[in-house]
Scaffold this active site. Structure first.
Site, PDB file in Angstrom:
ATOM      1  N   ASP A  47       1.154  -1.998  -5.558  1.00  0.00           N
ATOM      2  CA  ASP A  47      -0.226  -2.456  -5.371  1.00  0.00           C
ATOM      3  C   ASP A  47      -0.837  -1.866  -4.106  1.00  0.00           C
ATOM      4  O   ASP A  47      -1.755  -2.424  -3.524  1.00  0.00           O
ATOM      5  CB  ASP A  47      -0.273  -3.989  -5.301  1.00  0.00           C
ATOM      6  CG  ASP A  47       0.537  -4.547  -4.148  1.00  0.00           C
ATOM      7  OD1 ASP A  47       1.472  -3.867  -3.692  1.00  0.00           O
ATOM      8  OD2 ASP A  47       0.229  -5.661  -3.693  1.00  0.00           O
ATOM      9  N   GLU A  48      -0.338  -0.730  -3.679  1.00  0.00           N
ATOM     10  CA  GLU A  48      -0.804  -0.096  -2.444  1.00  0.00           C
ATOM     11  C   GLU A  48      -1.441   1.258  -2.758  1.00  0.00           C
ATOM     12  O   GLU A  48      -0.920   2.042  -3.549  1.00  0.00           O
ATOM     13  CB  GLU A  48       0.353   0.085  -1.456  1.00  0.00           C
ATOM     14  CG  GLU A  48      -0.104   0.521  -0.073  1.00  0.00           C
ATOM     15  CD  GLU A  48       1.026   0.494   0.949  1.00  0.00           C
ATOM     16  OE1 GLU A  48       0.784   0.895   2.102  1.00  0.00           O
ATOM     17  OE2 GLU A  48       2.149   0.080   0.584  1.00  0.00           O
TER      18      GLU A  48
END
Length: 309
Positions: A230-231
């Site tokens: 999720d980066e």
């Protein structure tokens, strides 16, 4: 006996000549099947000689006598600089080289050619460069497509970790770093809870939404990459000022607070951000720049945690 030897010699010479002529005829018949041509350059006067295949690659007629100064202007700036450097080294060291170069034809179309060069000379001095040129445009397009697929995150459509890693692997003096101004890292807060509560399809919708926002907010970015679950990472050029970067970030963060419509639900998503400005002139270590941005991202997350306690 001498007459026999002479006859044998003449027969062998004729056979050799016939074989060579046959080979040349075979080459002439086979050459049109492959976009290839031969070239030479007399270093005494920079005179070029091209076969028909090279004229075709450059989009020129046979009536146009190839002049090196005009021909070299057909190369892209990057290819021209690389060609001149390899050419000088070959002349100095009396060896050959291979180069893939981009050229622009008079009709405006770009072509990619593979240059293979060798040298010829005497008394330790290089007098001529010669070799082959092959049109590899179609191969290059296929390779670029495969590379784009290999460097693309299939879910969000932005670049993947592999693409971003190429930036991190740059040496501190690498030319790519000269035009990097800012590295920004984004991370979705409590992403695991979104997956646990709504399912992975909802989590995927959040990732796609964030990627879309990043693409629209940073249209001038060198790259937008998904570098973890999720980066995301955004690399901005040096032409984007620090004040402009901060303003764009403030506007973006406000838009990211809006709920995401997914199926019949409204998903709320919060995002943390950390960024680092590159030093002027490209004299920095990419990994150090990443560590600085990552530390800022960590601090951003901690401030939200402490604020909610």
């Amino acid at each position: 006996m001498k007459q026999l030897n002479s006859a044998n010699f003449n027969a062998a010479t004729s056979a050799n000549l016939a074989h060579r002529l046959g080979s040349l005829d075979l080459f002439d018949r086979a050459a049109p099947l492959v976009p290839i041509g031969a070239w030479s350059c007399d270093l005494a006067n920079d005179r070029l000689d091209w076969t028909d295949g090279v004229f075709d690659m450059f989009g020129l007629t046979r009536d146009d006598a190839p002049e090196r100064e005009a021909a070299i202007e057909r190369y892209s700036e990057e290819s021209r600089e690389l060609l001149e450097r390899k050419r000088s080294q070959a002349i100095e060291n009396r060896n050959g080289f291979t180069l893939d170069a981009s050229i622009l034809r008079p009709d405006g179309t770009e072509r990619w050619i593979r240059i293979t060069a060798a040298t010829r000379g005497s008394n330790g001095r290089t007098e001529m460069l010669f070799g082959m040129k092959q049109d590899i445009t179609d191969d290059r397009r296929r390779w670029d497509l495969l590379r784009a697929q290999a460097e693309c995150d299939p879910l969000t459509g932005v670049a993947n970790r592999y693409r971003f890693q190429r930036f991190l692997d740059q040496p501190a003096s690498g030319p790519v770093l000269d035009d990097i101004g800012t590295l920004i890292l984004f991370d979705i807060d409590d992403f695991k809870q979104i997956n646990d509560r709504w399912g992975h399809a909802a989590g995927d919708a959040c990732l796609v939404n964030l990627a879309d926002h990043l693409r629209k907010a940073f249209v001038n970015a060198h790259s937008v990459s998904r570098i973890g679950g999720d980066e995301f990472a955004v690399l901005l050029p040096s032409s984007v000022s620090r004040a402009q970067t901060k303003a764009e970030l403030q506007s973006l963060m406000a838009r990211l607070l809006r709920p995401i419509r997914w199926n019949d639900c409204l998903l709320t998503m919060q995002v943390s951000v950390g960024f680092a400005f590159a030093s002027r002139g490209g004299k920095y270590n990419p990994q150090t720049l990443f560590n600085t941005a990552d530390e800022a991202l960590y601090c951003s997350k901690n401030r939200k945690i402490f604020a909610s306690d």
